[in-house]
Enzyme design. Structure first.
Site, mmCIF file in Angstrom:
data_model
loop_
_atom_site.group_PDB
_atom_site.id
_atom_site.type_symbol
_atom_site.label_atom_id
_atom_site.label_comp_id
_atom_site.label_asym_id
_atom_site.label_seq_id
_atom_site.Cartn_x
_atom_site.Cartn_y
_atom_site.Cartn_z
ATOM 1 N N ILE A 24 1.022 -1.006 -0.002
ATOM 2 C CA ILE A 24 0.075 0.025 -0.071
ATOM 3 C C ILE A 24 0.804 1.160 -0.071
ATOM 4 O O ILE A 24 0.663 2.059 -0.844
ATOM 5 C CB ILE A 24 -0.926 0.047 1.304
ATOM 6 C CG1 ILE A 24 -1.823 -1.287 1.026
ATOM 7 C CG2 ILE A 24 -1.747 1.468 1.401
ATOM 8 C CD1 ILE A 24 -2.781 -1.424 2.394
ATOM 9 N N ARG A 44 12.495 0.748 6.294
ATOM 10 C CA ARG A 44 13.902 0.291 6.575
ATOM 11 C C ARG A 44 14.616 0.145 5.420
ATOM 12 O O ARG A 44 16.040 -0.014 5.229
ATOM 13 C CB ARG A 44 13.707 -0.880 7.739
ATOM 14 C CG ARG A 44 13.197 -0.451 8.951
ATOM 15 C CD ARG A 44 13.064 -1.624 9.758
ATOM 16 N NE ARG A 44 11.892 -2.426 9.087
ATOM 17 C CZ ARG A 44 11.308 -3.804 9.510
ATOM 18 N NH1 ARG A 44 11.924 -4.133 10.579
ATOM 19 N NH2 ARG A 44 10.626 -4.347 9.015
ATOM 20 N N SER A 152 -6.844 -0.789 9.700
ATOM 21 C CA SER A 152 -6.971 -2.089 9.222
ATOM 22 C C SER A 152 -8.500 -2.666 9.988
ATOM 23 O O SER A 152 -8.922 -1.919 10.776
ATOM 24 C CB SER A 152 -6.062 -3.158 9.871
ATOM 25 O OG SER A 152 -6.486 -4.670 9.956
ATOM 26 N N TYR A 165 -2.061 -7.588 17.368
ATOM 27 C CA TYR A 165 -1.941 -6.742 16.313
ATOM 28 C C TYR A 165 -3.298 -5.895 16.134
ATOM 29 O O TYR A 165 -3.245 -4.595 15.934
ATOM 30 C CB TYR A 165 -1.751 -7.682 15.147
ATOM 31 C CG TYR A 165 -2.298 -6.748 13.595
ATOM 32 C CD1 TYR A 165 -1.088 -5.961 13.150
ATOM 33 C CD2 TYR A 165 -3.203 -6.813 13.118
ATOM 34 C CE1 TYR A 165 -1.313 -5.228 12.214
ATOM 35 C CE2 TYR A 165 -3.416 -6.143 11.813
ATOM 36 C CZ TYR A 165 -2.652 -5.457 11.214
ATOM 37 O OH TYR A 165 -2.810 -4.520 10.173
#
Length: 192
Positions: A24, A44, A152, A165
């Site tokens: 995304i 990263r 989400s 999560y």
């Protein structure tokens, strides 16, 4: 951000997209560059963003993607990235907080190191990037800025075994609304 005509006001403005190396984040970074924004893409893995930046340049988009190595779980990385943006591009007008991750372990299996790592990226890093972006906008009197916190379905309901999560994403739901309430008091900066 609407149709292409509605996007014209964003030409040459600065967007920060976290987690811009894949998925995304990469798609959002490319689309914003396509519509003329200067996009600072961080992750990263800077090499993956560099490759995407070269693809964007090759397509002749009016905007550009600037790759920055930044681990959003590292406060020093975030500080350095915002300093780089301010010194080179003025500041952030749009922030897309996309960086996030999960591990497959259940609550019965997760260890504290895994939990802290998820919290540092999905919650703490998100808040640091959002608040630094908002403060950048406020300091420069940018009144049409926008902060997007990519969430989400797990931020609204439990969907399976990824319960820690989900807890981080429930936090994103609360933090997004909290930041919106803080900013609506003295600005027109949007939080989505």
């Amino acid at each position: 951000m609407g149709s292409s005509s509605g996007m014209s006001r964003w030409a040459n403005r600065v967007a920060l997209v976290t987690g811009a190396s894949i998925g995304i984040g990469a798609a959002v970074a490319a689309k914003l560059a396509e519509h003329g924004m200067t996009v600072v893409g961080c992750a990263r893995n800077k090499d993956a963003i560099q490759k995407l930046a070269e693809e964007i340049e090759g397509k002749g988009f009016p905007g550009k993607l600037i790759p920055v190595k930044c681990d959003v779980s590292n406060e020093t990385d975030i500080e350095n990235m915002f300093k780089f943006i301010e010194e080179n591009y003025g500041g952030v007008d749009v922030c897309v907080n996309n960086a996030g991750f999960s591990t497959p372990e259940t609550l019965l299996e997760l260890n504290a190191t895994q939990m802290r790592a998820m919290l540092d990226v999905n919650v703490v890093g998100l808040v640091l990037c959002a608040s630094k972006s908002a403060n950048s906008m406020l300091a420069r009197k940018v009144n049409d800025g926008h902060i997007f916190n990519i969430n989400s379905m797990s931020g609204h309901r439990l969907t399976g075994w990824l319960n820690f999560y989900a807890a981080t994403k429930f936090a994103v739901t609360a933090l997004t609304e909290g930041l919106r309430r803080e900013l609506v008091a003295n600005s027109r900066i949007r939080v989505t």
